[in-house]
Every structure is written in C-alpha cells, then in structure tokens.
Design a protein around this motif. Sequence first.
Motif, PDB file in Angstrom:
ATOM      1  N   MET A  38     -67.918  12.761  46.166  1.00 58.45           N
ATOM      2  CA  MET A  38     -69.245  11.863  45.192  1.00 58.45           C
ATOM      3  C   MET A  38     -68.083  10.973  44.980  1.00 58.45           C
ATOM      4  N   PRO A  39     -67.970   9.488  45.212  1.00 54.25           N
ATOM      5  CA  PRO A  39     -66.819   9.064  44.450  1.00 54.25           C
ATOM      6  C   PRO A  39     -67.615   8.134  43.388  1.00 54.25           C
ATOM      7  N   SER A  40     -66.823   8.136  41.885  1.00 57.44           N
ATOM      8  CA  SER A  40     -67.972   6.958  41.182  1.00 57.44           C
ATOM      9  C   SER A  40     -67.791   5.629  41.013  1.00 57.44           C
ATOM     10  N   TYR A  41     -68.081   5.226  40.393  1.00 50.96           N
ATOM     11  CA  TYR A  41     -67.201   3.148  40.353  1.00 50.96           C
ATOM     12  C   TYR A  41     -67.925   2.618  39.220  1.00 50.96           C
TER      13      TYR A  41
ATOM     14  N   ALA B 136     -63.313   7.854  40.335  1.00 51.62           N
ATOM     15  CA  ALA B 136     -62.414   8.870  40.206  1.00 51.62           C
ATOM     16  C   ALA B 136     -63.886   9.736  40.993  1.00 51.62           C
ATOM     17  N   PHE B 137     -63.065  10.466  41.943  1.00 47.90           N
ATOM     18  CA  PHE B 137     -64.526  11.333  42.752  1.00 47.90           C
ATOM     19  C   PHE B 137     -64.209  12.722  42.677  1.00 47.90           C
TER      20      PHE B 137
ATOM     21  N   ILE C  53     -60.372   8.988  49.961  1.00 45.53           N
ATOM     22  CA  ILE C  53     -60.871  10.750  50.299  1.00 45.53           C
ATOM     23  C   ILE C  53     -59.850  10.764  52.063  1.00 45.53           C
ATOM     24  N   ALA C  54     -59.644  10.169  52.880  1.00 41.43           N
ATOM     25  CA  ALA C  54     -59.306  10.530  53.999  1.00 41.43           C
ATOM     26  C   ALA C  54     -58.103  10.804  53.912  1.00 41.43           C
TER      27      ALA C  54
ATOM     28  N   GLY D 291     -64.731  17.901  58.995  1.00 37.54           N
ATOM     29  CA  GLY D 291     -65.234  16.663  58.426  1.00 37.54           C
ATOM     30  C   GLY D 291     -64.761  16.527  57.312  1.00 37.54           C
ATOM     31  N   CYS D 292     -64.942  14.752  56.876  1.00 38.96           N
ATOM     32  CA  CYS D 292     -65.825  15.055  55.748  1.00 38.96           C
ATOM     33  C   CYS D 292     -66.482  14.065  55.282  1.00 38.96           C
ATOM     34  N   VAL D 293     -68.177  14.374  55.158  1.00 39.57           N
ATOM     35  CA  VAL D 293     -69.464  13.971  54.631  1.00 39.57           C
ATOM     36  C   VAL D 293     -68.719  12.495  52.690  1.00 39.57           C
ATOM     37  N   VAL D 294     -68.917  11.527  52.909  1.00 43.31           N
ATOM     38  CA  VAL D 294     -69.014  10.601  51.630  1.00 43.31           C
ATOM     39  C   VAL D 294     -69.848   9.984  51.204  1.00 43.31           C
ATOM     40  N   PHE D 295     -70.585  10.530  49.778  1.00 44.50           N
ATOM     41  CA  PHE D 295     -71.332   9.879  49.075  1.00 44.50           C
ATOM     42  C   PHE D 295     -71.098   9.131  48.607  1.00 44.50           C
TER      43      PHE D 295
END
Length: 267
Positions: A101-104, A55-56, A126-127, A67-71
């Motif tokens: 911001m995703p978890s993993y 999940a994010f 996310i995209a 746009g989108c920043v992915v951390f």
Amino acid sequence: MAKKNDTAYANADFIPDAQSYPPRWTAEAEAFRERLTGEGRARLDLPYGDGERHAFDLFLPDGKPEGCVVFVHGGYWRAFDRKTWSHLAAGPRARGWAVAMPSYTLAPGARIGDITQEIAQAVTVIAEQVSGPLVLTGHSAGGHLVARMACRDVPLPAPVEARLRRVVPISPLSDLRPLIETTMNDDLRIDEDEALRESPMLHDQRRDVPVTVWVGGAERPAFLDQAEWLAEAWTGTELHVAPDRHHFDVIADLETPDSPLTRALLS
C-alpha cells in the motif's frame, strides 16, 4: 462558490452516517498493522522515492507469497494515506498474497500527472520486493491511478509490465473532464489539457493485461457512469456492479478472502 458538478461527485452527502467511516477505517487499519507487526509479517515505511510521502507498507502472507497485490488509496487525490487502509490487505493476504500500500503526494502539493508518475515508481519498487505476478487495485482516485498504470502511455519497466496479471479499478474516475467544474478543482488544478492526458478512458490499454472495473450499485450516478465509460472504452474489460454497495463500503469486501471482490482480484 459551488460549481455545477459539485453535487454529482459529493459522495459523503449521500451516505448515511458518512462521518463515522474514516475513524473506523483508521482504527481497524491500526489494529491490523499492530497484529501483523507482532507476527513479523509487516514491513512498514519502505521508501520508493525521495518525497515525504514516497513510501509504502508491505504485508506478507504466512508462507511464500503467490505474488503481490498493490492497493492505491482514494480521497480525490487530496486526502488520506496508506495508514488508513491496512486492514483491506486481509483478504488477499489470507489467500497467500503479499499486499503493498503506497502513499503519494496529495494535491495541491502535486498535479495529478505527477501523482501518476509517483505510482508508476511505487509499483516498480514494490515489484523488487516480491516476486511473482502483480495485481493492481485502487479505490476512487486510487482506481484512477491503477487504471493509468494499465494505459500504454505510462512507462513501466518491461519486466514489471510483463508481471501485470490483472488491474481492478474500484469506483474509478476514468474521465477527469467533469471534475474541472467542481470546487475541489481549486486544489486539483485540472485544466483541459491535463484532463485529456490523465483520463484513462481516453488512452489505449496495455495489451494482454485483463481489467475488471468494480463499482457499487448504490453509488452516485456519476460514479456508475465513470465505471461504465471505462469498461466501454477498453475492449474486453469486465464491469461488475456490486449490489447495494455505496462509495464507502464497496471496498469492505477486500477484508474477506472469499468475497467476490477478492476472488476477482486473484482470478
């Protein structure tokens, strides 16, 4: 029993008052989420897969996103999740960017190669949420994971790959071979084959995706080496050493919209 590389990669042992950082991060992140939720600018717990941690969270700017920043968070692939770092979205968000911001899945529940594929899936989903360019950044183990997204052997859908504008690994682990001789490898279970497969510096980078490697000048020598190795391995990669920053505060500038780190992300 201690192993020969334990001290080299023991960040907290060499940072004053290190134990105060995680609770401070958690409190600041919670306050940020509450504020953004109240403003209708937070979309929380969005799924990107079927796993418990797949999940994010997505934080939106006040206007249409640039746009989108992915951390992607760190923690040696064994600790933390997205909820500890929400406040680091503040800088890019203030400049008009969405931040995801995703978890993993954490080790030992997943091997590092599996986590790499989870992050590729997260970036793909996310995209679909935000149009425009994608900027990938992450810290420590998260720096490793976004560097893997910049490797040509990691499959991303062609439309997603075409939107990659920049990758900024912060204090990344670019060569996993030294971690084999650490106690944490009891959880990570890295063997020689996986170290070769999952070390970004040993792979070709994607064409036309600029990479800036960021590391604190006061970090452990091993992390300065890891950053330099990646910058040397990938032609055209920039290396920035942030003066006086250690492994726990090198990410703090993401909270500030006009900090050198935030500017580097969005340049």
